[in-house]
Design a protein around this motif. Structure first.
Motif, mmCIF file in Angstrom:
data_model
loop_
_atom_site.group_PDB
_atom_site.id
_atom_site.type_symbol
_atom_site.label_atom_id
_atom_site.label_comp_id
_atom_site.label_asym_id
_atom_site.label_seq_id
_atom_site.Cartn_x
_atom_site.Cartn_y
_atom_site.Cartn_z
ATOM 1 N N SER A 179 0.855 -1.192 0.000
ATOM 2 C CA SER A 179 0.000 0.000 0.000
ATOM 3 C C SER A 179 0.886 1.235 0.000
ATOM 4 N N ALA A 180 1.973 1.172 -0.755
ATOM 5 C CA ALA A 180 2.941 2.266 -0.762
ATOM 6 C C ALA A 180 2.354 3.558 -1.309
ATOM 7 N N HIS A 181 1.214 3.479 -2.004
ATOM 8 C CA HIS A 181 0.581 4.700 -2.490
ATOM 9 C C HIS A 181 0.090 5.579 -1.342
ATOM 10 N N ALA A 182 -0.042 5.001 -0.142
ATOM 11 C CA ALA A 182 -0.474 5.780 1.021
ATOM 12 C C ALA A 182 0.677 6.530 1.680
ATOM 13 N N THR A 183 1.897 6.287 1.232
ATOM 14 C CA THR A 183 3.062 6.779 1.972
ATOM 15 C C THR A 183 3.349 8.268 1.809
ATOM 16 N N PRO A 184 3.232 8.866 0.608
ATOM 17 C CA PRO A 184 3.519 10.303 0.545
ATOM 18 C C PRO A 184 2.701 11.122 1.542
ATOM 19 N N HIS A 237 21.097 11.779 -9.334
ATOM 20 C CA HIS A 237 19.870 11.413 -8.610
ATOM 21 C C HIS A 237 20.247 10.384 -7.552
ATOM 22 N N VAL A 238 19.746 10.566 -6.332
ATOM 23 C CA VAL A 238 20.014 9.635 -5.236
ATOM 24 C C VAL A 238 18.710 8.939 -4.853
ATOM 25 N N ASP A 239 18.737 7.620 -4.916
ATOM 26 C CA ASP A 239 17.582 6.788 -4.568
ATOM 27 C C ASP A 239 17.787 6.223 -3.175
ATOM 28 N N LEU A 240 16.968 6.681 -2.222
ATOM 29 C CA LEU A 240 17.013 6.162 -0.858
ATOM 30 C C LEU A 240 15.899 5.127 -0.719
ATOM 31 N N ASP A 241 16.228 3.886 -1.035
ATOM 32 C CA ASP A 241 15.288 2.784 -0.846
ATOM 33 C C ASP A 241 15.416 2.360 0.607
ATOM 34 N N VAL A 242 14.377 2.622 1.392
ATOM 35 C CA VAL A 242 14.479 2.455 2.843
ATOM 36 C C VAL A 242 14.648 0.991 3.232
ATOM 37 N N ASP A 243 14.395 0.057 2.301
ATOM 38 C CA ASP A 243 14.613 -1.349 2.668
ATOM 39 C C ASP A 243 16.095 -1.700 2.761
ATOM 40 N N ALA A 253 12.968 -0.558 9.961
ATOM 41 C CA ALA A 253 12.160 -0.350 8.762
ATOM 42 C C ALA A 253 11.179 -1.502 8.554
ATOM 43 N N PRO A 254 10.302 -1.757 9.536
ATOM 44 C CA PRO A 254 9.367 -2.871 9.392
ATOM 45 C C PRO A 254 8.318 -2.639 8.305
ATOM 46 N N ALA A 255 8.134 -1.399 7.868
ATOM 47 C CA ALA A 255 7.143 -1.117 6.832
ATOM 48 C C ALA A 255 7.682 -1.323 5.424
ATOM 49 N N CYS A 256 8.914 -1.787 5.303
ATOM 50 C CA CYS A 256 9.490 -2.103 3.997
ATOM 51 C C CYS A 256 9.366 -3.602 3.775
ATOM 52 N N PRO A 257 8.537 -4.040 2.823
ATOM 53 C CA PRO A 257 8.302 -5.477 2.662
ATOM 54 C C PRO A 257 9.561 -6.304 2.472
ATOM 55 N N ALA A 298 3.205 2.582 4.280
ATOM 56 C CA ALA A 298 2.786 3.232 5.520
ATOM 57 C C ALA A 298 1.759 2.407 6.287
ATOM 58 N N LEU A 299 0.983 1.598 5.588
ATOM 59 C CA LEU A 299 -0.071 0.831 6.258
ATOM 60 C C LEU A 299 0.460 -0.432 6.934
ATOM 61 N N LEU A 300 1.734 -0.761 6.692
ATOM 62 C CA LEU A 300 2.349 -1.920 7.349
ATOM 63 C C LEU A 300 3.283 -1.516 8.480
ATOM 64 N N ASP A 301 3.335 -0.240 8.811
ATOM 65 C CA ASP A 301 4.327 0.224 9.770
ATOM 66 C C ASP A 301 4.021 -0.269 11.176
ATOM 67 N N ALA A 302 5.056 -0.247 12.027
ATOM 68 C CA ALA A 302 4.875 -0.559 13.439
ATOM 69 C C ALA A 302 3.947 0.488 14.066
ATOM 70 N N PRO A 303 3.320 0.159 15.200
ATOM 71 C CA PRO A 303 2.407 1.117 15.819
ATOM 72 C C PRO A 303 3.036 2.475 16.115
ATOM 73 N N ASP A 304 4.341 2.509 16.337
ATOM 74 C CA ASP A 304 4.988 3.799 16.625
ATOM 75 C C ASP A 304 5.355 4.568 15.359
ATOM 76 N N GLY A 305 5.048 4.010 14.179
ATOM 77 C CA GLY A 305 5.293 4.715 12.929
ATOM 78 C C GLY A 305 6.758 4.944 12.614
ATOM 79 N N ARG A 306 7.623 4.036 13.061
ATOM 80 C CA ARG A 306 9.064 4.308 12.978
ATOM 81 C C ARG A 306 9.588 4.424 11.547
ATOM 82 N N THR A 307 9.037 3.632 10.613
ATOM 83 C CA THR A 307 9.556 3.683 9.243
ATOM 84 C C THR A 307 9.162 4.978 8.555
ATOM 85 N N VAL A 308 7.906 5.364 8.703
ATOM 86 C CA VAL A 308 7.439 6.614 8.102
ATOM 87 C C VAL A 308 8.168 7.804 8.723
#
Length: 301
Positions: free
Chosen positions: A44-49, A222-228, A235-239, A274-284
């Protein structure tokens, strides 16, 4: 998840809520590229921005390490989100939105979306300069897969005439790639700095090396920061994040180094669901901090 009501304090300003319409030059522009439909893993990465924009409100713009200044002394602008940026029909408008932001700003940060967002983000930033351009990825994966997905952006950019010798991949992990794609990276001339090579080496030094290699053509980087690329604990919200990835502070250091280098015109932050993140929202929250670290680097230029 909406941010709960935050306390108001006139002596504690909050980051975010940047305007769209700005007269004159812009220092840092924000663009949303919410790709997700071609992901190799359900996302559900479309929810992340939107989630990252909301998380920015949890932080202040003050950075003691940048001369004790507020980074929002810079001029910020939010260009909004590309609409349905996936696929052959969605990519061109996303690319043009990115190009519009880059024309007006010193640095543009694209919020993904999965890693498919890197294609319109980079192509929009580079324009006709692609043959001189450079790419630095912080990623556990090579992203050289066949086909059209979040696993193929680097291959697609090379096929679009990016010189593989000006691609540097930082943080590539064991047990997260295949021999075939590792061989492909070598054959394309890509410089790989694997995860194991980062132990005991400052990320600032790694980024200096990577940016010099990527910038050898004299074009924009261009720098790509892939959080995984980060350890799964942060980064629990990164599959596709794995245990043993880089630390949060290393990713933040890389983001600041990108912002500080005048050759870097654009950065993306991807692969957070963003919809898979830990309850504390640490990845976002980490993604939001990367936006602020880019700004801190830019403020130090």
């Amino acid at each position: 998840m909406p941010t709960p009501s935050l306390p108001a304090d006139p002596l504690w300003p909050r980051a975010g809520n940047w305007p769209r319409d700005i007269d004159g030059p812009i220092d840092l522009a924000l663009v949303g590229i919410p790709t997700w439909r071609t992901s190799l893993s359900p996302t559900s990465a479309h929810a992340t921005p939107a989630a990252v924009r909301e998380a920015l409100r949890r932080f202040t713009p003050f950075a003691a390490s940048v001369g004790g200044r507020n980074v929002d002394d810079l001029v910020f602008a939010d260009f909004g989100d590309a609409v349905e940026p996936d696929g052959p029909d969605g990519e061109p408008p996303a690319r043009e939105l990115m190009a519009d932001a880059v024309r007006h700003a010193a640095v543009t940060v694209a919020l993904g979306g999965d890693n498919a967002a890197t294609v319109p983000a980079a192509l929009g930033a580079w324009g006709n300069d692609i043959t001189r351009a450079g790419l630095v990825t912080l990623d556990a994966h090579h992203d050289l897969r066949d086909g059209y997905s979040n696993g193929s952006p680097v291959r697609r950019l090379v096929e679009a005439r990016l010189d593989g010798r000006r691609v540097v991949q930082v943080g590539i992990a064991d047990f997260a790639n295949s021999r075939a794609y590792t061989d492909r990276a070598r054959d394309l001339g890509i410089t790989v700095i694997p995860r194991d090579a980062l132990y005991g080496r400052p990320m600032a030094d790694v980024m200096a090396e990577a940016l010099d290699l990527a910038g050898a053509g004299g074009g924009p980087i261009h720098v790509d920061l892939d959080v995984d690329v980060c350890d799964r604990a942060v980064a629990p919200a990164c599959p596709a994040s794995v245990p043993g990835g880089i630390a949060a502070h290393e990713l933040r250091t890389a983001a600041r180094a990108a912002g500080a280098d005048s050759r870097v015109r654009s950065v993306d932050i991807t692969e957070v669901d963003a919809l898979l993140d830990a309850p504390d929202g640490r990845t976002v929250r980490l993604a939001a901090l990367c936006v602020l670290e880019v700004a801190a680097g830019l403020a130090a230029r």
